[in-house]
Design a protein around this motif. Structure first.
Motif: not given
Length: 412
Positions: A133-152
């Motif tokens: 019932g509240r915005s949490i979607m950006l947090g999931f994509h933040a995890a993707f960005s963190l994974g991208g930094i780790a992978g790079a």
């Protein structure tokens, strides 16, 4: 007691889904940042390489469309549980092969499975946001960005140490594959209502609740355009920032690597705090601000007198673009509460359309006109989002910014 169990299950589902986004960020970054090494390993010519690279987003679009059909019969959590291991194994196949045919097979498997993975992850994210019932979607994509930094970063270590692709990829897959399978036990599909399985069967509805209502493409089209334009902007940064800084702004080769890193870091920071902005001000305001920041970032890049000003522009771009994609998925779920799975799958296709179009578009404009002028085209496209910003308001009181109690949930 039921509410306590539901809250715990939702938290577990949220954490496990965030981990899947992280794993996907790692695997995608490991692939795209080692393209020169892949090209050298398989002896692919510069003329043939674009065909291999274009095949991945095309097949990912096919995978996303197929997922829309699959989730009519099975839950998105099962699609995600099956597709993520395939993505990791396909990555390993890219590093293990020694013939062009093997590379084509591995990239084909990667593309199809990553389309199913992206679609199913965002389906679960939309349903979890509805349950919270509240915005949490950006947090999931933040995890993707963190994974991208780790992978790079892992890719840099491999390249710096001149490690073979298989040696770079194998430890990552050995660690992440079992962890992803373990985490998949806690995937959650959130129900839209309290209607039970028997009642839905009586009405002839199969699969996840709310997954069968028709999705009008005319209504979804504004969000599709926003998604496409956002990924044109993103692919411009990932494919052209280094060349732009070095060839147009006269930077050194080392300094030319900074803009994309700065972009990734600000993308992570913006997504980490973006949900708080959505809860406080609403998604329309956040998307408008993001569009203006992204447009301003492109303008700074196009007019930059030197390298550091250009880096500043790409940094601002990250803060602006980072909020648009997650909120577009969330808005699709709110626009079609009875058919969110189908809406997300169709919207996800335009992720790959933007990725496929962005790099050649900027390159062609740069060669025919100028690279400074070419930067103005994605700027205009991103600013078009302002015209469609009201599409993000639909259903927000119910699913985006309120404080509803969590709804009934099923393990995905």
């Amino acid at each position: 007691m039921t509410d306590v169990r539901t809250d715990v299950r939702l938290r577990h589902g949220r954490f496990s889904l965030a981990f899947s986004f992280f794993v996907q960020g790692v695997s995608f970054a490991l692939l795209v940042t080692r393209i020169p090494a892949i090209q050298d390993r398989y002896g692919i010519s510069d003329a043939l390489l674009p065909l291999f690279l274009a095949a991945v987003p095309v097949l990912a679009g096919v995978g996303s469309v197929a997922t829309e059909k699959l989730v009519v019969r099975i839950r998105p959590g099962l699609v995600l549980r099956c597709s993520q291991p395939v993505v990791l194994l396909a990555l390993l196949g890219v590093g293990a092969g020694d013939a062009v045919g093997q590379l084509a097979f591995a990239l084909g498997a990667f593309g199809l499975s990553v389309g199913a993975l992206d679609a199913s992850m965002n389906m679960l994210g939309v349903s979890l946001q509805r349950a919270y019932g509240r915005s949490i979607m950006l947090g999931f994509h933040a995890a993707f960005s963190l994974g991208g930094i780790a992978g790079a970063s892992l890719a840099w270590v491999g390249a710096h140490g001149h490690l073979p692709l298989l040696v770079s990829y194998l430890p990552v897959v050995v660690v992440l594959l079992p962890a992803a399978l373990l985490g998949s036990r806690w995937y959650v599909d959130a129900r839209q209502g309290e209607e039970g399985e028997d009642e839905r069967e009586r009405k002839g509805v199969s699969g996840p609740a709310g997954g069968r209502a028709p999705v009008g493409f005319r209504v979804l089209l504004p969000l599709c355009l926003v998604m496409c334009f956002a990924y044109i902007g993103d692919s411009t940064v990932s494919n052209w920032s280094a060349k732009y800084l070095q060839d147009v702004l006269g930077s050194s080769e080392e300094l030319a690597t900074v803009p994309y890193n700065a972009y990734m870091v600000t993308t992570l920071l913006g997504r980490a705090v973006g949900d708080l902005g959505v809860r406080r001000f609403g998604s329309v305001v956040v998307v408008r601000c993001g569009s203006l920041l992204a447009g301003g970032g492109f303008a700074v890049v196009a007019l930059a007198p030197g390298a550091w000003t250009g880096i500043l522009g790409f940094t601002v771009l990250g803060l602006g673009l980072c909020v648009i994609v997650p909120q577009t998925f969330a808005a699709a779920g709110r626009l079609f509460p009875g058919g969110s799975d189908a809406a997300v799958a169709r919207l996800n296709v335009f992720n790959y359309v933007g990725f496929l179009v962005g790099s050649p578009l900027v390159g062609a404009l740069g060669d025919a006109w100028s690279y400074r002028g070419a930067m103005l085209v994605p700027m205009v496209m991103v600013l078009v989002t302002l015209v469609y910003a009201r599409s993000f308001a639909a259903g927000e009181d119910r699913y985006g910014g309120g404080h509803e109690r969590p709804r009934t949930v099923d393990v995905g």
